[in-house]
Write an enzyme that holds these catalytic residues in place. Sequence first.
Site, short mmCIF file in Angstrom:
data_model
loop_
_atom_site.label_atom_id
_atom_site.label_comp_id
_atom_site.label_asym_id
_atom_site.label_seq_id
_atom_site.Cartn_x
_atom_site.Cartn_y
_atom_site.Cartn_z
N VAL A 135 0.84 -1.21 0.00
CA VAL A 135 0.00 0.00 0.00
C VAL A 135 0.88 1.26 0.00
CG1 VAL A 135 -1.72 1.26 1.37
CG2 VAL A 135 -1.84 -1.22 1.20
N ALA A 188 2.79 2.62 -2.15
CA ALA A 188 4.16 2.35 -2.57
C ALA A 188 4.35 2.56 -4.06
CB ALA A 188 4.54 0.91 -2.19
N GLY A 189 3.35 3.13 -4.75
CA GLY A 189 3.49 3.38 -6.18
C GLY A 189 3.19 2.16 -7.03
N ASP A 229 -3.33 4.87 -13.22
CA ASP A 229 -3.34 3.64 -12.41
C ASP A 229 -4.52 2.75 -12.77
OD1 ASP A 229 -1.19 4.76 -11.13
OD2 ASP A 229 -1.91 4.30 -9.11
O1 PMV Z 1 0.04 5.71 -7.63
P1 PMV Z 1 1.45 6.11 -7.85
O2 PMV Z 1 2.21 6.41 -6.64
O3 PMV Z 1 2.16 5.23 -8.85
O4 PMV Z 1 1.44 7.57 -8.56
C1 PMV Z 1 0.70 7.86 -9.65
C2 PMV Z 1 1.48 8.71 -10.56
C3 PMV Z 1 1.34 10.19 -10.45
O5 PMV Z 1 1.70 10.67 -11.74
C4 PMV Z 1 2.34 10.73 -9.42
C5 PMV Z 1 -0.05 10.65 -10.08
C6 PMV Z 1 -1.08 10.37 -11.15
O6 PMV Z 1 -2.28 10.45 -10.82
O7 PMV Z 1 -0.74 10.12 -12.31
#
Ligand code: PMV
Length: 313
Positions: free
Chosen positions: A102, A104-105, A152
């Site tokens: 969680v 952590a991208g 995402d």
């Molecule tokens: O969910 P993460 O931590 O992989 O971040 C998403 C990527 C960002 O570009 C930072 C935010 C986005 O909504 O695209």
Amino acid sequence: MPSTSGSAPGKIILLGEHAVVYGQPAIAVPVHQVAARAFARPLLRAPSGTIHIVAEDVGMDEDLANLDDTNPLAAAIRLTLLELGIERPIALQLKVSSSIPVAAGLGSGAAVSVAIIRTISAFMGHSLPDERVSALAFEVEKLHHGTPSGIDNTVVTFAKPVYFIKGQPLQTFHVGQPFNLLIADTGIASPTRIAVGDVRTAWQADSPRYESLFAKIGGLVQQARRSIENGENTALGPLMNENHALLQEMGVSSPELDSLVSAARSAGAHGAKLSGGGRGGNMIGLVDEGNAGAISQALSAAGAKSVIATVVK
Ligand code: PMV
């Protein structure tokens, strides 16, 4: 009603995070080594309308009626029922689990939403098409992450490498030659919303500087797509390194991320960068199959809490 289940993989952003929020392209790929799963079964003795959620990973054992939409699991369920026009579903139990770390991208929130939306809609006998699954997961992302780009929910729904531009239809692309990545976790939980909000504040304070950083990142993403399509995978390494430097300039790296990035490069990675919101979470390294083991060890020695190996294809 038969039992149903649904899942979605994790993801990493290869290049283009943050700039993607401002209209630049980004490339993201699914990570099948981790996944979110949901499972629905009828609750024969409970009154209709009852939805009981069990999510052991987060210690949840609660009726939907007791949760408001600040809870992302509840929001995903309600949005799905609304989409299907169902007000009082037959009683069901929904179990949710995830092996995706969680904050952590790795797309944990979006993957959980997608797994829930798929499971609930299948349980109701109306499995939704991927476009709608992704759109509903995006609604949940918006409730919980401020101003997400939508990358995402798109990549975890379609489970393919994507070239993503905010607000535009999905673009998948051909991977000329599979390539190997290591994904190493700093172990520092870093909510994306905060990093995205800080970038927005900095952009508002000095928009010419930030617009220029975003545009440079967009250029790297375009070059990376061509390299990947042509199977010139080692050309990707320097592009990742440049992307990391620009993210450092934007203020979203951290000493822990920088030290894992250096460790990967010193141990022979073709390139390395933070991935996702930054500040903590994961970094990625482009490696050869032959040296992946040694680089993984170097990352652990440099403090990585876990290392996942994945192949992009
Ligand atoms: O969910 P993460 O931590 O992989 O971040 C998403 C990527 C960002 O570009 C930072 C935010 C986005 O909504 O695209």
